[in-house]
Design a protein around this motif. Structure first.
Motif, PDB file in Angstrom:
ATOM      1  N   LEU A 140      14.709 -12.753  -1.617  1.00  0.00           N
ATOM      2  CA  LEU A 140      12.929 -13.385  -1.527  1.00  0.00           C
ATOM      3  C   LEU A 140      12.483 -13.236  -2.839  1.00  0.00           C
ATOM      4  O   LEU A 140      12.505 -12.504  -3.992  1.00  0.00           O
ATOM      5  N   THR A 141      11.685 -14.369  -3.315  1.00  0.00           N
ATOM      6  CA  THR A 141      10.280 -15.087  -4.327  1.00  0.00           C
ATOM      7  C   THR A 141       9.622 -14.086  -4.258  1.00  0.00           C
ATOM      8  O   THR A 141       9.170 -14.177  -2.865  1.00  0.00           O
ATOM      9  N   SER A 142       8.913 -14.015  -4.801  1.00  0.00           N
ATOM     10  CA  SER A 142       7.556 -13.172  -4.131  1.00  0.00           C
ATOM     11  C   SER A 142       6.783 -12.857  -5.886  1.00  0.00           C
ATOM     12  O   SER A 142       7.324 -12.865  -7.174  1.00  0.00           O
ATOM     13  N   VAL A 143       5.555 -12.819  -4.362  1.00  0.00           N
ATOM     14  CA  VAL A 143       4.754 -12.517  -6.282  1.00  0.00           C
ATOM     15  C   VAL A 143       4.407 -11.206  -6.677  1.00  0.00           C
ATOM     16  O   VAL A 143       4.159 -10.230  -6.112  1.00  0.00           O
ATOM     17  N   GLY A 144       4.720 -10.920  -8.241  1.00  0.00           N
ATOM     18  CA  GLY A 144       4.937  -8.776  -8.055  1.00  0.00           C
ATOM     19  C   GLY A 144       3.152  -8.458  -7.735  1.00  0.00           C
ATOM     20  O   GLY A 144       2.487  -9.433  -9.458  1.00  0.00           O
ATOM     21  N   GLN A 145       2.805  -7.696  -7.791  1.00  0.00           N
ATOM     22  CA  GLN A 145       1.083  -6.871  -8.297  1.00  0.00           C
ATOM     23  C   GLN A 145       1.492  -5.900  -8.820  1.00  0.00           C
ATOM     24  O   GLN A 145       2.301  -4.753  -8.371  1.00  0.00           O
ATOM     25  N   PRO A 146       1.181  -5.400 -10.515  1.00  0.00           N
ATOM     26  CA  PRO A 146       1.172  -4.434 -11.124  1.00  0.00           C
ATOM     27  C   PRO A 146       1.036  -2.970 -10.312  1.00  0.00           C
ATOM     28  O   PRO A 146      -0.261  -2.234 -11.168  1.00  0.00           O
ATOM     29  N   ARG A 147       1.498  -2.753  -9.672  1.00  0.00           N
ATOM     30  CA  ARG A 147       0.955  -1.793  -8.596  1.00  0.00           C
ATOM     31  C   ARG A 147       0.789  -0.737  -9.451  1.00  0.00           C
ATOM     32  O   ARG A 147      -0.133   0.468  -8.925  1.00  0.00           O
ATOM     33  N   GLN A 148       1.295   0.074 -10.628  1.00  0.00           N
ATOM     34  CA  GLN A 148       1.600   1.180 -11.521  1.00  0.00           C
ATOM     35  C   GLN A 148       0.208   1.205 -11.983  1.00  0.00           C
ATOM     36  O   GLN A 148      -0.657   2.116 -12.139  1.00  0.00           O
ATOM     37  N   SER A 149       0.246  -0.263 -12.996  1.00  0.00           N
ATOM     38  CA  SER A 149      -0.972  -0.720 -13.382  1.00  0.00           C
ATOM     39  C   SER A 149      -2.132  -0.156 -12.772  1.00  0.00           C
ATOM     40  O   SER A 149      -3.215   0.387 -13.710  1.00  0.00           O
ATOM     41  N   ILE A 150      -2.364  -0.235 -11.549  1.00  0.00           N
ATOM     42  CA  ILE A 150      -4.125  -0.716 -10.939  1.00  0.00           C
ATOM     43  C   ILE A 150      -3.988   0.184 -10.247  1.00  0.00           C
ATOM     44  O   ILE A 150      -5.227   1.057 -10.203  1.00  0.00           O
ATOM     45  N   ALA A 151      -3.256   1.527 -10.161  1.00  0.00           N
ATOM     46  CA  ALA A 151      -2.776   3.058  -9.991  1.00  0.00           C
ATOM     47  C   ALA A 151      -3.324   3.912 -11.087  1.00  0.00           C
ATOM     48  O   ALA A 151      -3.998   4.961 -10.764  1.00  0.00           O
ATOM     49  N   TYR A 189       0.947  -1.209  -0.337  1.00  0.00           N
ATOM     50  CA  TYR A 189       0.027   0.266   0.173  1.00  0.00           C
ATOM     51  C   TYR A 189       1.090   0.987  -0.410  1.00  0.00           C
ATOM     52  O   TYR A 189       0.198   2.131  -0.449  1.00  0.00           O
ATOM     53  N   THR A 190       1.552   1.268   0.577  1.00  0.00           N
ATOM     54  CA  THR A 190       2.794   2.482   0.449  1.00  0.00           C
ATOM     55  C   THR A 190       2.977   3.083  -0.658  1.00  0.00           C
ATOM     56  O   THR A 190       3.685   4.029  -1.481  1.00  0.00           O
ATOM     57  N   SER A 191       3.717   1.819  -1.443  1.00  0.00           N
ATOM     58  CA  SER A 191       4.135   1.879  -2.885  1.00  0.00           C
ATOM     59  C   SER A 191       2.321   2.504  -3.766  1.00  0.00           C
ATOM     60  O   SER A 191       2.910   2.497  -4.366  1.00  0.00           O
ATOM     61  N   LEU A 192       1.862   1.690  -3.470  1.00  0.00           N
ATOM     62  CA  LEU A 192       0.159   2.297  -4.513  1.00  0.00           C
ATOM     63  C   LEU A 192       0.101   3.291  -4.195  1.00  0.00           C
ATOM     64  O   LEU A 192      -0.220   4.378  -4.948  1.00  0.00           O
ATOM     65  N   GLU A 205       2.077   5.775  -3.319  1.00  0.00           N
ATOM     66  CA  GLU A 205       3.386   6.762  -3.994  1.00  0.00           C
ATOM     67  C   GLU A 205       2.516   6.582  -5.318  1.00  0.00           C
ATOM     68  O   GLU A 205       2.434   7.879  -6.514  1.00  0.00           O
ATOM     69  N   SER A 206       2.578   5.429  -5.939  1.00  0.00           N
ATOM     70  CA  SER A 206       1.455   5.159  -8.005  1.00  0.00           C
ATOM     71  C   SER A 206       0.888   6.242  -7.610  1.00  0.00           C
ATOM     72  O   SER A 206       0.174   6.750  -9.194  1.00  0.00           O
ATOM     73  N   LEU A 207      -0.551   6.531  -6.957  1.00  0.00           N
ATOM     74  CA  LEU A 207      -2.041   6.780  -6.779  1.00  0.00           C
ATOM     75  C   LEU A 207      -1.281   9.212  -7.011  1.00  0.00           C
ATOM     76  O   LEU A 207      -1.642   9.767  -7.547  1.00  0.00           O
ATOM     77  N   MET A 208      -0.579   9.098  -5.976  1.00  0.00           N
ATOM     78  CA  MET A 208       0.189  10.590  -6.228  1.00  0.00           C
ATOM     79  C   MET A 208       0.230  10.760  -7.319  1.00  0.00           C
ATOM     80  O   MET A 208       0.638  11.699  -8.368  1.00  0.00           O
ATOM     81  N   ASP A 209       1.428   9.657  -7.919  1.00  0.00           N
ATOM     82  CA  ASP A 209       1.662  10.108  -9.399  1.00  0.00           C
ATOM     83  C   ASP A 209       0.857  10.381 -10.175  1.00  0.00           C
ATOM     84  O   ASP A 209       0.925  11.356 -11.080  1.00  0.00           O
ATOM     85  N   GLU A 210       0.089   9.796 -10.477  1.00  0.00           N
ATOM     86  CA  GLU A 210      -1.184   9.562 -11.605  1.00  0.00           C
ATOM     87  C   GLU A 210      -2.269  10.353 -10.993  1.00  0.00           C
ATOM     88  O   GLU A 210      -2.332  11.624 -12.177  1.00  0.00           O
TER      89      GLU A 210
END
Length: 331
Positions: free
Chosen positions: A284-295, A81-84, A86-91
């Motif tokens: 760390l292996t991890s599942v990535g969610q497209p934060r920028q695209s979601i925003a 959500y912290t990264s999300l 940031e992406s929302l603010m950019d948009e």
């Protein structure tokens, strides 16, 4: 996909219900001009009865004001959500909009309080992330107010979700491909849709080929319960699936300090693919969610909803991607 159309009350309908002119309704809404007390009361009653709300986006365009949108988050300490945000603010900067950010601290009872605050502070729309509130209560609260949901599908509203079922499924496939047959799972709150879908995907992927031998529920926050640590140190599972990267990294650090070798003794996978995943040892292996695209989708949907309130609602599902790193070994 389109599922329903919600009719938004108009200024004309308020005027007709109150038996006054549209100009009188506008004067009451904008606190200008003279409107008699009886007429004013009829207008206010009609507004309440019809659930009328002004189109703040249109008003902002006319007045040159800086539009404000409200964002409701479960927890600001969650790296996703912290990264999300940031992406929302950019948009928002692209459209000369500002954000009013509120956190519910993962409490359902705090969600409606946050929404009440935003509705009373003249925001043009709301982006509501992973709500726990019952759908009936949500509809009663926001009615037709421009709102976009992230992380939960609701039939009557615009929603942006990651493919969490596929995320869990891909993690299960990865574990099987590397020979893991005994899996431990730390989930987020099981009442959240995203948690249910990830769990269902994982179980579907490993069915008949591997087993979940232990499972603990968490609240997505900093996870260090001694019972989880003790269970992992007994080496009952060769792969541990965590609900997010922050909790995975924290637990890996504690276990390493206690002499557990990762991934030699136990493998770890996280969720969200935050920037920290690459910089820890092992990575760390991890599942990535497209934060920028979601925003981007969320802001675009909100703008479209304010401009065309009667358009059909839709749910947009965004693909996920597993980033395989050093924290998962071959058995």
């Amino acid at each position: 996909m389109a599922v329903t159309t919600r009719k938004r009350a108009t200024l004309k309908e308020v005027a007709q219900a109150a038996g006054v002119s549209i100009a009188s309704v506008s004067n009451v809404l904008n606190e200008r001009g003279y409107v008699g007390e009886k007429a004013r009361n009829r207008i206010l009653d009609a507004i309440e009865h019809l659930g009328y709300r002004q189109n703040r986006a249109a008003k902002s365009l006319k007045t040159g004001e800086f539009p404000l949108i409200g964002v409701v988050l479960p927890n600001v300490s969650n790296l996703f959500y912290t990264s999300l945000v940031e992406s929302l603010m950019d948009e928002c900067r692209k459209y000369k909009m500002a954000i009013c950010l509120l956190s519910t601290k993962d409490k359902a009872e705090g969600e409606l309080e946050c929404v009440d605050y935003l509705l009373s502070h003249d925001v043009m729309g709301i982006i509501w992330c992973a709500p726990l509130t019952d759908e009936v209560e949500i509809e009663a609260k926001i009615r037709d107010f421009p709102t976009v949901f992230i992380g939960r599908e609701l039939e009557k509203y615009d929603c942006i979700v990651a493919d969490d079922y596929q995320g869990g499924y891909e993690l299960g496939k990865l574990g099987l491909s590397r020979g893991h047959s005994k899996i431990g799972v730390v989930t987020g709150p099981l009442e959240r849709d995203i948690v249910k879908k990830r769990q269902a995907g994982l179980e579907a992927a490993i069915k008949g080929r591997a087993e979940i031998i232990w499972q603990y529920q968490s609240d997505f926050s900093n996870i260090t319960p001694e019972n989880i640590i003790a269970t992992i140190m007994r080496c009952e599972a060769t792969l541990v699936v965590m609900p997010n990267d922050f909790s995975a990294i924290n637990l890996m650090k504690i276990l390493t300090e206690r002499g557990v070798r990762i991934p030699q003794d136990v493998s770890f996978v996280g969720y969200d693919n935050s920037d920290l995943c690459e910089y820890i040892q092992p990575s760390l292996t991890s599942v990535g969610q497209p934060r920028q695209s979601i925003a981007e989708e969320a802001i675009q949907c909100l703008i479209e909803r304010t401009k065309t309130p009667d358009k059909p609602s839709r749910t947009i599902v965004k693909p996920i991607q597993v980033e395989v790193r050093d924290s998962v070994k071959y058995c």
